[in-house]
Design an enzyme around this catalytic site. Structure first.
Site, PDB file in Angstrom:
ATOM      1  N   ASP A  89      35.789  -7.498  65.266  1.00  0.00           N
ATOM      2  CA  ASP A  89      35.955  -8.060  64.081  1.00  0.00           C
ATOM      3  C   ASP A  89      34.983  -9.428  64.345  1.00  0.00           C
ATOM      4  OD1 ASP A  89      35.730  -9.560  61.771  1.00  0.00           O
ATOM      5  OD2 ASP A  89      38.286  -8.091  61.570  1.00  0.00           O
TER       6      ASP A  89
ATOM      7  N   LYS B 233      32.511 -17.945  57.530  1.00  0.00           N
ATOM      8  CA  LYS B 233      33.097 -18.453  58.310  1.00  0.00           C
ATOM      9  C   LYS B 233      32.829 -19.490  59.184  1.00  0.00           C
ATOM     10  CE  LYS B 233      37.865 -15.919  58.217  1.00  0.00           C
ATOM     11  NZ  LYS B 233      37.247 -14.190  57.680  1.00  0.00           N
TER      12      LYS B 233
ATOM     13  N   TYR C 283      22.225  -5.131  38.563  1.00  0.00           N
ATOM     14  CA  TYR C 283      22.437  -3.821  39.678  1.00  0.00           C
ATOM     15  C   TYR C 283      21.468  -3.949  40.367  1.00  0.00           C
ATOM     16  CZ  TYR C 283      27.183  -2.339  38.049  1.00  0.00           C
ATOM     17  OH  TYR C 283      28.516  -2.928  38.128  1.00  0.00           O
TER      18      TYR C 283
ATOM     19  N   THR D 242      32.603 -11.446  58.196  1.00  0.00           N
ATOM     20  CA  THR D 242      32.835 -11.700  57.050  1.00  0.00           C
ATOM     21  C   THR D 242      31.209 -13.033  57.429  1.00  0.00           C
ATOM     22  OG1 THR D 242      34.055 -13.885  57.709  1.00  0.00           O
ATOM     23  CG2 THR D 242      34.760 -11.972  56.265  1.00  0.00           C
TER      24      THR D 242
ATOM     25  N   GLU E  17      22.402  -0.304  43.050  1.00  0.00           N
ATOM     26  CA  GLU E  17      23.259   0.238  43.883  1.00  0.00           C
ATOM     27  C   GLU E  17      21.707   0.796  44.299  1.00  0.00           C
ATOM     28  OE1 GLU E  17      26.072   3.042  41.421  1.00  0.00           O
ATOM     29  OE2 GLU E  17      26.829   0.926  40.579  1.00  0.00           O
TER      30      GLU E  17
ATOM     31  N   ARG F   5      30.687 -16.230  50.894  1.00  0.00           N
ATOM     32  CA  ARG F   5      32.059 -15.292  50.777  1.00  0.00           C
ATOM     33  C   ARG F   5      31.140 -14.156  50.716  1.00  0.00           C
ATOM     34  NH1 ARG F   5      36.087 -18.244  50.773  1.00  0.00           N
ATOM     35  NH2 ARG F   5      37.346 -17.113  51.394  1.00  0.00           N
TER      36      ARG F   5
HETATM   37  N1  DSN Z   1      41.632 -14.908  55.270  1.00  0.00           N
HETATM   38  C1  DSN Z   1      41.012 -14.923  56.724  1.00  0.00           C
HETATM   39  C2  DSN Z   1      41.765 -16.040  57.421  1.00  0.00           C
HETATM   40  O1  DSN Z   1      41.858 -16.547  57.158  1.00  0.00           O
HETATM   41  O2  DSN Z   1      41.496 -16.044  58.549  1.00  0.00           O
HETATM   42  C3  DSN Z   1      41.018 -13.269  57.409  1.00  0.00           C
HETATM   43  O3  DSN Z   1      40.587 -12.094  56.624  1.00  0.00           O
END
Ligand code: DSN
Length: 417
Positions: free
Chosen positions: A197, A226, A51, A223, A53, A232
């Site tokens: 974003d 990707k 942990y 994120t 925090e 993730r």
């Molecule tokens: N779920 C994602 C996507 O597939 O684009 C976006 O958050």
């Protein structure tokens, strides 16, 4: 995974089955990727036991001698890769990261402007079923019907009319370059905070294959799993230190508890990989592959939203092919070609049975595939979709699946054994 196999053989078998599936499939889901073995190893470590925090040097638990170093390394690497002054690597994923942006700058009921979900935005940009659409006052922009592209004049008109406090640019199904400078000028004019974003394109930005929002957006949300090819997770970044405290406070204690330290370490590894020259080649190849695939599909009569792509993503309206997105995606999946069905702008069908499919090239490029393979994939997609539309696809699906297996065996996926 010998311990897992003896303690819980059921889960061990299922993980193996998923590994085989990922290995044997041509993964065309635009938001997915294959992480390296190194990233994978970092996620499966004792860091999950801790942990932490708070932030480095200011935690609510003792024993942070190692975690502080790991988180600081991740932050420094994010700052170097994206050229920002501030980075927070603790958001659990994209939606919590975006919620933190609201927490940092808005009060409930304030106005937020984002791209409508059916046009390519994201749930957290103010869509009705999301907390962001229920607890804030959403205003939505879309794309022009004739071009399939964002119309900044429309965005400006809406912004002047509704005076949002926060504007989101970026999304989940935008095949074209995002004009961060154009959005920034509108945000400045109406006194809004601009959040870029870049979840989908973060790897392209890091690799120089898409313009950067740095210097234009007040906040950058992404994120890490990707095109960036990390675990993730998510990050919030800012060009200047001005918003650093507000963003940090919004993530913790505003929204989250302890950060997922195993994920933080894996993000640090992914950022180290993204800083290598090979990652630039990867990012540019992702775009070249998407353009080749788009060209092949276009020449075979597919309707591409906006007519093509500038990035990793292609959005297909299957209406002219006489089939909905869902049955097409299901048939393609059976043939070993993994996609997701997706709404298209001005879709007349329902979100769970929409007109389109969304595809992308981050994963196939991570396997080392190039333009030749993209043209082959485009041909297979055409064969399957055409056959399903005619109602006689079993033989085609079986043959294509066999050919897909032959291709995937030649291009081993990173991180898989
Ligand atoms: N779920 C994602 C996507 O597939 O684009 C976006 O958050």
């Amino acid at each position: 995974m010998s311990s897992l196999a003896s303690v819980d053989p059921q889960i061990a078998e299922l993980i193996k089955a998923e590994e085989r599936r990922q290995s044997d499939t041509v993964k065309l889901i635009a938001s997915e990727n294959y992480v390296s073995k190194a990233v994978l190893e970092a996620t499966g470590t004792v860091l999950t036991n801790k942990y932490s925090e708070g932030y480095a040097g200011k935690r609510y638990y003792e024993g942070q001698q190692v975690i502080d170093q790991i988180e600081s390394l991740a932050i420094e690497r994010a700052k170097a890769v994206f050229g920002v002054n501030h980075a927070n690597v603790q958001p659990y994923s994209g939606s919590p990261a975006n919620l933190a942006v609201y927490m940092a700058f808005l009060q409930p009921g304030d106005t937020v402007m984002g791209m409508g979900l059916p046009f390519g935005g994201h749930l957290t940009h103010g869509w009705s079923v999301s907390a962001t659409g229920k607890w804030f006052n959403p205003v939505r922009y879309g794309v022009r019907k004739d071009t399939g592209r964002i119309d900044l004049d429309e965005v400006r008109q809406l912004a002047l009319e509704h005076r949002p406090k926060l504007i989101f640019c970026g999304g989940t199904a935008i095949p074209r370059t995002i004009d961060f400078e154009g959005f920034a000028s509108i945000a400045r004019e109406v006194g809004a905070v601009l959040a870029a974003d870049i979840a989908h394109i973060a790897g392209l930005v890091a690799g120089g294959a898409h313009p950067s929002p740095v210097g234009h957006a007040d906040v950058i949300s992404t994120t890490t799993h990707k095109t960036l090819r990390g675990p993730r997770g998510a990050m919030l970044m800012a060009t200047s230190d001005e918003h650093a405290t507000a963003l940090n406070k919004a993530v913790f204690p505003g929204l989250q508890g302890g950060p997922h330290n195993h994920t933080t370490a894996a993000i640090a590894v992914a950022l180290h990989e993204a800083a290598q020259p090979a990652f630039r080649d990867y990012a540019h190849q992702v775009v070249r592959n998407a353009k080749a695939l788009a060209d092949e599909l276009s020449s075979r009569g597919f309707d591409l939203v906006s007519g093509g792509t500038d990035n990793h993503l292609i959005l297909l309206d299957l209406t002219p092919k006489g089939i909905g997105g869902k049955p097409a995606a299901q048939a393609l999946d059976r043939a070993g070609l993994e996609t997701n069905y997706n709404t298209v702008p001005f879709d007349t069908r329902k979100p769970f049975d929409p007109s389109g499919i969304r595809i992308g090239t981050p994963s196939v490029t991570s396997r080392g595939m190039g333009e030749t393979e993209m043209r082959q994939i485009g041909a297979w997609m055409d064969e399957v979709v055409t056959a399903v539309a005619k109602g006689d696809a079993e033989d085609v699906i079986r043959r294509v699946h066999h050919e897909v297996s032959e291709l995937t065996s030649q291009f081993p996926a990173p991180g898989l054994s």
